[in-house]
Design a protein around this motif. Structure first.
Motif, PDB file in Angstrom:
ATOM      1  N   GLY A   1       0.795   3.913  -3.029  1.00 50.37           N
ATOM      2  CA  GLY A   1       0.569   5.344  -2.860  1.00 50.37           C
ATOM      3  C   GLY A   1       1.679   6.163  -3.503  1.00 50.37           C
ATOM      4  O   GLY A   1       1.420   7.173  -4.175  1.00 50.37           O
TER       5      GLY A   1
ATOM      6  N   PHE B   1     -11.870   0.323  -5.102  1.00 49.02           N
ATOM      7  CA  PHE B   1     -10.659  -0.295  -4.571  1.00 49.02           C
ATOM      8  C   PHE B   1     -10.725  -0.457  -3.057  1.00 49.02           C
ATOM      9  O   PHE B   1     -10.443  -1.546  -2.529  1.00 49.02           O
ATOM     10  CB  PHE B   1      -9.426   0.530  -4.941  1.00 49.02           C
ATOM     11  N   LEU B   2     -11.085   0.608  -2.351  1.00 49.90           N
ATOM     12  CA  LEU B   2     -11.126   0.542  -0.891  1.00 49.90           C
ATOM     13  C   LEU B   2     -12.148  -0.482  -0.408  1.00 49.90           C
ATOM     14  O   LEU B   2     -11.913  -1.211   0.558  1.00 49.90           O
ATOM     15  CB  LEU B   2     -11.438   1.923  -0.314  1.00 49.90           C
TER      16      LEU B   2
ATOM     17  N   THR C   1     -13.066   4.910  -8.773  1.00 52.33           N
ATOM     18  CA  THR C   1     -11.987   3.921  -8.679  1.00 52.33           C
ATOM     19  C   THR C   1     -11.534   3.750  -7.237  1.00 52.33           C
ATOM     20  O   THR C   1     -11.334   2.627  -6.760  1.00 52.33           O
ATOM     21  CB  THR C   1     -10.795   4.352  -9.554  1.00 52.33           C
ATOM     22  N   GLY C   2     -11.378   4.875  -6.544  1.00 49.01           N
ATOM     23  CA  GLY C   2     -10.961   4.818  -5.151  1.00 49.01           C
ATOM     24  C   GLY C   2     -11.956   4.085  -4.272  1.00 49.01           C
ATOM     25  O   GLY C   2     -11.581   3.265  -3.423  1.00 49.01           O
TER      26      GLY C   2
ATOM     27  N   ALA D   1     -11.983   8.956 -10.991  1.00 57.25           N
ATOM     28  CA  ALA D   1     -10.966   8.757  -9.957  1.00 57.25           C
ATOM     29  C   ALA D   1     -11.618   8.409  -8.617  1.00 57.25           C
ATOM     30  O   ALA D   1     -11.175   7.493  -7.912  1.00 57.25           O
ATOM     31  CB  ALA D   1     -10.101  10.006  -9.819  1.00 57.25           C
ATOM     32  N   GLY D   2     -12.684   9.144  -8.283  1.00 58.37           N
ATOM     33  CA  GLY D   2     -13.386   8.866  -7.034  1.00 58.37           C
ATOM     34  C   GLY D   2     -14.023   7.489  -7.028  1.00 58.37           C
ATOM     35  O   GLY D   2     -13.956   6.761  -6.033  1.00 58.37           O
TER      36      GLY D   2
ATOM     37  N   TYR E   1       0.824  -1.204   0.000  1.00 56.85           N
ATOM     38  CA  TYR E   1       0.000   0.000   0.000  1.00 56.85           C
ATOM     39  C   TYR E   1       0.863   1.260   0.000  1.00 56.85           C
ATOM     40  O   TYR E   1       0.525   2.267  -0.651  1.00 56.85           O
ATOM     41  CB  TYR E   1      -0.943   0.006   1.203  1.00 56.85           C
TER      42      TYR E   1
ATOM     43  N   VAL F   1      -5.901  -1.102 -10.607  1.00 50.86           N
ATOM     44  CA  VAL F   1      -6.463   0.229 -10.345  1.00 50.86           C
ATOM     45  C   VAL F   1      -6.402   1.094 -11.601  1.00 50.86           C
ATOM     46  O   VAL F   1      -7.365   1.797 -11.940  1.00 50.86           O
ATOM     47  CB  VAL F   1      -5.715   0.905  -9.181  1.00 50.86           C
TER      48      VAL F   1
ATOM     49  N   MET G   1       1.559   6.664  -7.324  1.00 54.49           N
ATOM     50  CA  MET G   1       0.604   7.614  -7.887  1.00 54.49           C
ATOM     51  C   MET G   1       1.266   8.950  -8.234  1.00 54.49           C
ATOM     52  O   MET G   1       0.777   9.675  -9.098  1.00 54.49           O
ATOM     53  CB  MET G   1      -0.556   7.839  -6.916  1.00 54.49           C
TER      54      MET G   1
END
Length: 229
Positions: A30, A125-126, A121-122, A118-119, A26, A210, A33
């Motif tokens: 990060g 993923f989370l 995808t986030g 993007a939101g 993780y 992602v 990115m």
């Protein structure tokens, strides 16, 4: 009793190792990115008319670079060079976002669609990573199905380079969203359950999940909600 103690001890060590790999993955994800965003800005500034004029040559060239970097990362996965090559790959992948971002930003609501993709995808993923981590369920049974699916998706995508059917492209993006969502579950589960012990390779797998999820979500949003007036 001694045997039971040893089994419990081995289990604790396995869990600790899996947690360490997950944390490192993780953290590196990060970090990856940052070059991706830098590469995206570089891609936006490039003249990419070549992409529209020679899409097949573009695909062949990008695949050659990508697979070269994949090989380098695999060969150096246990050294710092593997991390450097991974970050170089993410920079390159960011540049490759240039064409779709340029198309999106030519729409009146393009910036909003990029933010929404993007939101989304986030959130996906989370949610899926959280499910794989908290339940600790083994999703390895999905592996063969996902691999067959991705091979068929690649073949269909290459075929559509020749036919250029918008509805088919949209359908392929929908399938890709489902497949790469499945890959997130599969790849995070492998880390949690000790199937992947190298955080560089784990990061590479999840990054590609992602990245492709974002690209295909954006393509769907542009097709459905894009304001071209």
């Amino acid at each position: 009793m001694q045997t039971n103690y040893q089994v419990a001890r081995n289990s604790e060590v396995l869990v600790a190792d899996s947690n360490k790999v997950l944390r490192n993955t993780y953290a590196l994800l990060g970090l990856s990115m940052i070059p991706t965003v830098i590469g995206a800005f570089i891609g936006l500034s490039l003249d990419l008319t070549f992409v529209a004029q020679h899409p097949i040559m573009y695909v062949i060239g990008t695949l050659a670079v990508m697979f070269g970097l994949f090989y380098g990362i695999q060969a150096n996965r246990n050294s710092g060079l593997g991390v450097v090559l991974l970050l170089a790959l993410t920079l390159f992948m960011g540049v490759m976002l240039g064409p779709i971002l340029q198309v999106a930003l030519n729409l009146r609501n393009g910036a909003q669609l990029i933010g929404l993709a993007a939101g989304g995808t986030g959130i996906i993923f989370l949610t899926l990573a959280g499910i794989a981590t908290t339940t600790k369920k083994d999703f390895s049974f999905m592996g063969k199905f996902l691999m067959v699916g991705i091979v068929m998706l690649i073949i269909a995508s290459i075929a559509n380079l020749f036919f250029q059917i918008p509805a088919f492209s949209l359908a392929l993006s929908g399938v890709a969203v489902l497949l790469f969502s499945g890959f997130i579950l599969y790849d995070v589960s492998r880390i949690v359950n000790g199937g992947e012990t190298n955080y560089v390779m784990a990061t590479l797998s999840i990054y590609l999940d992602v990245y492709n999820l974002f690209v295909n979500l954006l393509q769907i949003l542009m097709a459905v909600l894009g304001d071209r007036d």
